[in-house]
Scaffold this active site. Structure first.
Site, PDB file in Angstrom:
ATOM      1  CE  LYS A  63       3.764 -14.185   5.992  1.00 13.06           C
ATOM      2  NZ  LYS A  63       3.952 -13.710   4.610  1.00 13.06           N
ATOM      3  CE1 TYR A 120      -0.766 -15.842   2.827  1.00 10.81           C
ATOM      4  CE2 TYR A 120       0.207 -17.974   3.318  1.00 10.81           C
ATOM      5  CZ  TYR A 120       0.132 -16.607   3.535  1.00 10.81           C
ATOM      6  OH  TYR A 120       0.960 -16.014   4.467  1.00 10.81           O
ATOM      7  CG  PHE A 151       3.762 -14.931  -5.086  1.00  8.64           C
ATOM      8  CD1 PHE A 151       3.006 -15.137  -3.935  1.00  8.64           C
ATOM      9  CD2 PHE A 151       3.389 -13.896  -5.942  1.00  8.64           C
ATOM     10  CE1 PHE A 151       1.914 -14.349  -3.641  1.00  8.64           C
ATOM     11  CE2 PHE A 151       2.277 -13.094  -5.649  1.00  8.64           C
ATOM     12  CZ  PHE A 151       1.549 -13.318  -4.495  1.00  8.64           C
ATOM     13  CB  THR A 185       2.775  -6.870   0.588  1.00  8.53           C
ATOM     14  OG1 THR A 185       1.406  -6.748   0.960  1.00  8.53           O
ATOM     15  CG2 THR A 185       3.075  -8.303   0.187  1.00  8.53           C
ATOM     16  CG  ASN A 215       6.040 -10.570   4.035  1.00  8.89           C
ATOM     17  OD1 ASN A 215       5.774 -11.657   4.549  1.00  8.89           O
ATOM     18  ND2 ASN A 215       5.213  -9.970   3.193  1.00  8.89           N
ATOM     19  CG  HIS A 255      -1.288 -13.515   7.504  1.00  2.00           C
ATOM     20  ND1 HIS A 255      -1.641 -13.300   6.198  1.00  2.00           N
ATOM     21  CD2 HIS A 255      -2.448 -13.552   8.215  1.00  2.00           C
ATOM     22  CE1 HIS A 255      -2.965 -13.215   6.115  1.00  2.00           C
ATOM     23  NE2 HIS A 255      -3.483 -13.361   7.325  1.00  2.00           N
ATOM     24  CD  GLU A 301      -6.797 -14.245   7.090  1.00  2.00           C
ATOM     25  OE1 GLU A 301      -6.570 -13.921   5.919  1.00  2.00           O
ATOM     26  OE2 GLU A 301      -6.396 -13.568   8.059  1.00  2.00           O
TER      27      GLU A 301
HETATM   28  P1  DAT Z   1       0.074  -9.458   2.735  1.00  2.00           P
HETATM   29  O1  DAT Z   1       0.808 -10.564   3.476  1.00  2.00           O
HETATM   30  O2  DAT Z   1       0.730  -8.122   2.953  1.00  2.00           O
HETATM   31  O3  DAT Z   1      -1.401  -9.448   3.020  1.00  2.00           O
HETATM   32  P2  DAT Z   1      -0.598 -10.685   0.189  1.00  2.00           P
HETATM   33  O4  DAT Z   1      -1.820 -11.212   0.862  1.00  2.00           O
HETATM   34  O5  DAT Z   1      -0.776  -9.952  -1.099  1.00  2.00           O
HETATM   35  O6  DAT Z   1       0.246  -9.742   1.167  1.00  2.00           O
HETATM   36  O7  DAT Z   1       0.405 -11.883  -0.091  1.00  2.00           O
HETATM   37  C1  DAT Z   1       0.605 -12.893   0.874  1.00  2.00           C
HETATM   38  C2  DAT Z   1       2.072 -13.171   0.970  1.00  2.00           C
HETATM   39  O8  DAT Z   1       2.554 -13.659  -0.276  1.00  2.00           O
HETATM   40  C3  DAT Z   1       2.947 -11.940   1.255  1.00  2.00           C
HETATM   41  O9  DAT Z   1       3.002 -11.633   2.622  1.00  2.00           O
HETATM   42  C4  DAT Z   1       4.263 -12.383   0.731  1.00  2.00           C
HETATM   43  C5  DAT Z   1       3.884 -13.221  -0.470  1.00  2.00           C
HETATM   44  N1  DAT Z   1       3.934 -12.416  -1.688  1.00  2.00           N
HETATM   45  C6  DAT Z   1       3.029 -11.507  -2.099  1.00  2.00           C
HETATM   46  N2  DAT Z   1       3.384 -10.958  -3.261  1.00  2.00           N
HETATM   47  C7  DAT Z   1       4.547 -11.545  -3.604  1.00  2.00           C
HETATM   48  C8  DAT Z   1       5.441 -11.422  -4.711  1.00  2.00           C
HETATM   49  N3  DAT Z   1       5.181 -10.569  -5.701  1.00  2.00           N
HETATM   50  N4  DAT Z   1       6.551 -12.181  -4.708  1.00  2.00           N
HETATM   51  C9  DAT Z   1       6.812 -13.047  -3.715  1.00  2.00           C
HETATM   52  N5  DAT Z   1       6.014 -13.227  -2.646  1.00  2.00           N
HETATM   53  C10 DAT Z   1       4.902 -12.489  -2.594  1.00  2.00           C
HETATM   54 MG    MG Z   2      -2.872 -10.814   2.571  1.00  2.00          MG
END
Ligand code: DAT
Ligand code: MG
Length: 170
Positions: free
Chosen positions: A30, A70, A78, A112, A133, A136, A147
Site C-alpha cells: 500500500k 474492499y 473505516f 491485520t 499496516n 494487503h 482480486e
Molecule cells: P486484512 O488487510 O488483514 O485482510 P481486513 O480485510 O479486515 O484486513 O481490512 C482491510 C484493511 O482495512 C486492513 O488491512 C486495514 C484496514 N482496517 C481494518 N480494520 C480496521 C480498523 N478497525 N481500523 C482502521 N483500519 C482498519
Molecule cells: Mg482482507
C-alpha cells in the site's frame, strides 16, 4: 507386507499429485509501504520463501477500483479512510504463486493489527498502526482469484518455470 507398503506409497503419491503448486495470491504494498521503502523487503521475503512471482506493477489506483477491491468492508466505519489512503499514492500490486501461498502469505504478513503481529512477520517488523499496516494479502483462494482479475489482465500474468523448481518442491 510388500503389498501394504505399495498401498501406502500409492496413497502418498496420490496425495502429492493433488497438491496445488499453482495456487496464487494477490499481494499489494500500500502507499504507506511504498513511501517507507519496503517494496524490496516484501519481494525479498516472498522470493526467499520459494514462491514464484507471476505479475507485478507500480501504479496509482483510483477510488472506483479500491471500492471494488474492499467491497466486503463497505459498511465499516473505516471504509472511507481506507479507500482514501490506498488511493492517495502509488501501490505495488503483485501475484505470487506456490503451494499454500494464500495461507502462508497471510502468515508472512502477520495480523491485520500490527500490534498483534509477531516479530518476523512483515507487519510485526515494519508497522504500528492498523490503518497503516503497509500491505494487503488475499484471505482465501476464492478472494485471491477475484482480486487478481480486478488488478491484472490475463495477459499480464507471466508463464514461466523457475530453474529452482525441483529444489523448492519434492
Ligand atoms: P486484512 O488487510 O488483514 O485482510 P481486513 O480485510 O479486515 O484486513 O481490512 C482491510 C484493511 O482495512 C486492513 O488491512 C486495514 C484496514 N482496517 C481494518 N480494520 C480496521 C480498523 N478497525 N481500523 C482502521 N483500519 C482498519
Ligand atoms: Mg482482507
Amino acid at each position: 507386507m510388500v503389498c501394504t507398503l505399495l498401498t501406502v506409497l500409492a496413497a502418498f503419491t496420490d496425495a502429492m499429485s493433488k497438491r496445488n503448486l499453482a495456487e496464487r495470491s494477490f499481494i499489494m504494498i500500500k502507499p504507506d509501504g511504498v513511501q517507507r521503502g519496503i517494496i524490496g523487503e516484501v519481494i525479498k521475503r516472498f522470493e526467499q520463501k520459494g514462491f514464484k512471482l507471476v505479475a507485478m506493477k507500480f501504479m496509482q489506483a483510483d477510488e472506483a477500483l479500491l471500492k471494488k477491491h474492499y467491497a466486503d468492508l463497505s459498511e465499516k466505519p473505516f471504509f472511507a479512510g481506507l479507500v482514501k489512503h490506498v488511493s492517495s499514492g502509488p501501490v505495488c500490486p503483485m501475484v505470487w504463486e506456490g503451494l499454500n501461498v494464500v495461507k502462508t502469505g497471510r502468515f508472512m504478513l502477520g495480523e491485520t493489527n500490527p500490534a498483534d503481529s509477531r516479530p518476523g512477520t512483515i507487519r510485526g517488523d515494519f508497522c504500528i498502526d492498523m490503518g497503516r499496516n503497509i500491505i494487503h494479502g488475499s484471505d482465501s483462494v476464492e478472494s485471491a482469484q477475484k482480486e487478481i482479475s480486478m488488478w491484472f489482465d490475463e495477459k499480464e500474468l507471466v508463464e514461466w518455470t523457475p530453474v529452482q523448481h525441483s529444489m523448492v518442491y519434492e
